[in-house]
Scaffold this active site. Structure first.
Site, short mmCIF file in Angstrom:
data_model
loop_
_atom_site.label_atom_id
_atom_site.label_comp_id
_atom_site.label_asym_id
_atom_site.label_seq_id
_atom_site.Cartn_x
_atom_site.Cartn_y
_atom_site.Cartn_z
N ASP A 152 0.83 -1.20 0.00
CA ASP A 152 0.00 0.00 0.00
C ASP A 152 0.87 1.26 0.00
OD1 ASP A 152 -2.20 1.65 0.19
OD2 ASP A 152 -2.57 1.27 2.31
N ARG A 197 -8.77 11.17 -12.04
CA ARG A 197 -8.21 11.14 -10.67
C ARG A 197 -7.76 9.75 -10.24
NH1 ARG A 197 -11.75 12.16 -6.63
NH2 ARG A 197 -13.68 12.07 -7.83
C1 LIG Z 1 4.24 8.06 1.79
C2 LIG Z 1 3.49 8.93 0.93
C3 LIG Z 1 2.09 8.65 0.84
C4 LIG Z 1 1.66 7.42 0.13
C5 LIG Z 1 1.32 6.29 1.02
C6 LIG Z 1 -0.12 5.96 1.04
C7 LIG Z 1 -0.34 4.64 1.71
C8 LIG Z 1 -1.38 4.69 2.74
C9 LIG Z 1 -2.65 5.06 2.12
C10 LIG Z 1 -3.77 4.82 3.03
O1 LIG Z 1 -3.70 4.07 3.94
S1 LIG Z 1 -5.13 5.73 2.68
C11 LIG Z 1 -6.26 5.08 3.89
C12 LIG Z 1 -7.09 3.96 3.35
N1 LIG Z 1 -7.99 4.46 2.34
C13 LIG Z 1 -9.07 5.14 2.67
O2 LIG Z 1 -9.38 5.36 3.81
C14 LIG Z 1 -9.90 5.63 1.53
C15 LIG Z 1 -11.37 5.65 1.87
N2 LIG Z 1 -12.13 5.98 0.68
C16 LIG Z 1 -12.30 7.29 0.33
O3 LIG Z 1 -11.94 8.22 1.04
C17 LIG Z 1 -12.95 7.54 -0.97
O4 LIG Z 1 -13.70 6.42 -1.37
C18 LIG Z 1 -11.92 7.87 -2.08
C19 LIG Z 1 -11.17 9.16 -1.73
C20 LIG Z 1 -10.92 6.74 -2.30
C21 LIG Z 1 -12.67 8.09 -3.38
O5 LIG Z 1 -13.72 8.97 -3.09
P1 LIG Z 1 -14.16 10.06 -4.15
O6 LIG Z 1 -15.42 10.65 -3.62
O7 LIG Z 1 -13.05 10.98 -4.48
O8 LIG Z 1 -14.42 9.13 -5.41
P2 LIG Z 1 -15.70 9.10 -6.31
O9 LIG Z 1 -16.81 8.38 -5.65
O10 LIG Z 1 -15.97 10.50 -6.81
O11 LIG Z 1 -15.17 8.17 -7.49
C22 LIG Z 1 -14.15 8.63 -8.37
C23 LIG Z 1 -13.90 7.53 -9.36
O12 LIG Z 1 -13.23 6.45 -8.71
C24 LIG Z 1 -14.00 5.25 -8.79
N3 LIG Z 1 -13.87 4.55 -7.53
C25 LIG Z 1 -14.01 5.05 -6.29
N4 LIG Z 1 -13.77 4.12 -5.37
C26 LIG Z 1 -13.49 2.98 -6.04
C27 LIG Z 1 -13.14 1.68 -5.66
N5 LIG Z 1 -13.04 1.34 -4.37
N6 LIG Z 1 -12.90 0.78 -6.61
C28 LIG Z 1 -12.98 1.11 -7.92
N7 LIG Z 1 -13.29 2.35 -8.35
C29 LIG Z 1 -13.55 3.26 -7.42
C30 LIG Z 1 -15.43 5.74 -9.02
O13 LIG Z 1 -16.20 4.76 -9.64
C31 LIG Z 1 -15.18 6.92 -9.91
O14 LIG Z 1 -14.87 6.47 -11.22
P3 LIG Z 1 -15.26 7.30 -12.51
O15 LIG Z 1 -14.56 8.65 -12.37
O16 LIG Z 1 -14.74 6.50 -13.66
O17 LIG Z 1 -16.74 7.45 -12.47
#
Ligand SMILES: CCCCCCCCCC(=O)SCCNC(=O)CCNC(=O)[C@H](O)C(C)(C)COP(=O)(O)OP(=O)(O)OC[C@H]1O[C@@H](n2cnc3c(N)ncnc32)[C@H](O)[C@@H]1OP(=O)(O)O
Length: 229
Positions: A152, A197
């Site tokens: 991740d 995005r």
């Molecule tokens: C070291 C430097 C940093 C890097 C390290 C990072 C590693 C650690 C990262 C983490 O641990 S992050 C914490 C765990 N993840 C979360 O807590 C994320 C929780 N989920 C969210 O906050 C939201 O669902 C997310 C920001 C991911 C997306 O929300 P949005 O409101 O921006 O997305 P939206 O519903 O507008 O969907 C945008 C597009 O993505 C698609 N999408 C969203 N979630 C999806 C999903 N789960 N699977 C597939 N597609 C998905 C959605 O269908 C759509 O596609 P289209 O544009 O083609 O219509």
């Protein structure tokens, strides 16, 4: 030249937060220390060698530090704490005031020891990871969740280095071979596709000699919608 990535890192609250507040020059192998503005404590860059590192991971570190010299690769700094200016505006109290970045939450050698190098042109990141004794799953083997964490973080860094603040939306991991606890493994991550995005990332996890494929994975990282941020 090695510092060319630093301005971009400074603009990325995401990277600062998830790495714990990147301030120093990327690629600088010095013992970068960070004094928080509150001046309450000093945080250090934990992607630098410490005494728990095996010869093997040190060698890989040295090899890639050499590759950084022409600017093609950059070491990604990594911290334990989120700096106060990147923390939530609410005052953190009690347990929360001791919050640590998960992948940097263990003391030296006990948990996640790793260093990442990023290649901007190739849009890929290499992570050298040595899992410590507190990451045990089955006897003598690395816990699958620990590996998932590293996949991740490596995939996330690969996406973040494009300049966007991303969150993990989806991870798909195939665990193919068990990983001996304490061994050094190599996680290669690359961006396969960007759609708006959405950053589609793939990873493989191998032994240093590349003879064993421990795992492969795909991930979807999504940059935050400015309207929702
Ligand atoms: C070291 C430097 C940093 C890097 C390290 C990072 C590693 C650690 C990262 C983490 O641990 S992050 C914490 C765990 N993840 C979360 O807590 C994320 C929780 N989920 C969210 O906050 C939201 O669902 C997310 C920001 C991911 C997306 O929300 P949005 O409101 O921006 O997305 P939206 O519903 O507008 O969907 C945008 C597009 O993505 C698609 N999408 C969203 N979630 C999806 C999903 N789960 N699977 C597939 N597609 C998905 C959605 O269908 C759509 O596609 P289209 O544009 O083609 O219509």
């Amino acid at each position: 030249m090695l510092r060319s990535c630093a301005p971009r890192l400074r603009t990325l609250g995401a990277l600062r937060g998830l790495t714990g507040g990147a301030r120093p020059a990327v690629g600088d192998a010095g013992p970068a220390l960070r004094l928080f503005s509150s001046e309450k404590f000093i945080d250090k860059d934990r992607s630098l060698p410490n005494p728990s590192w095996s010869k093997e991971i040190r060698l890989l570190f040295d090899q890639f530090m050499k590759k950084c010299e022409d600017g093609s690769w950059k070491r990604v700094p990594s911290y334990r704490y989120i700096s106060p200016q990147d923390s939530k505006p609410t005052k953190e109290e009690g347990q929360m005031s001791r919050a640590r970045i998960f992948s940097r939450s263990y003391d030296d050698g006990l948990g996640f020891e790793f260093v990442m190098f990023h290649n901007d042109v190739e849009k890929r990141t290499v992570c050298f990871f040595q899992g410590g004794p507190h990451l045990q799953g089955p006897s003598g083997l690395l816990h699958g969740g620990a590996l998932a964490t590293m996949i991740d973080v490596t995939g996330g860094v690969t996406a973040v280095m494009t300049g966007e603040f991303v969150m993990t939306a989806n991870l798909n991991i195939n665990f193919k071979r068990p990983i001996p606890l304490g061994s050094v493994i190599v996680i290669n991550s690359q961006i396969d596709k960007v759609e708006g995005r959405k950053f589609f990332v793939s990873c493989d996890v191998q032994s240093v000699d590349e003879k064993t494929l421990y795992s492969n994975a795909t991930g979807l990282f999504i940059s935050l919608d400015p309207e929702k941020k």
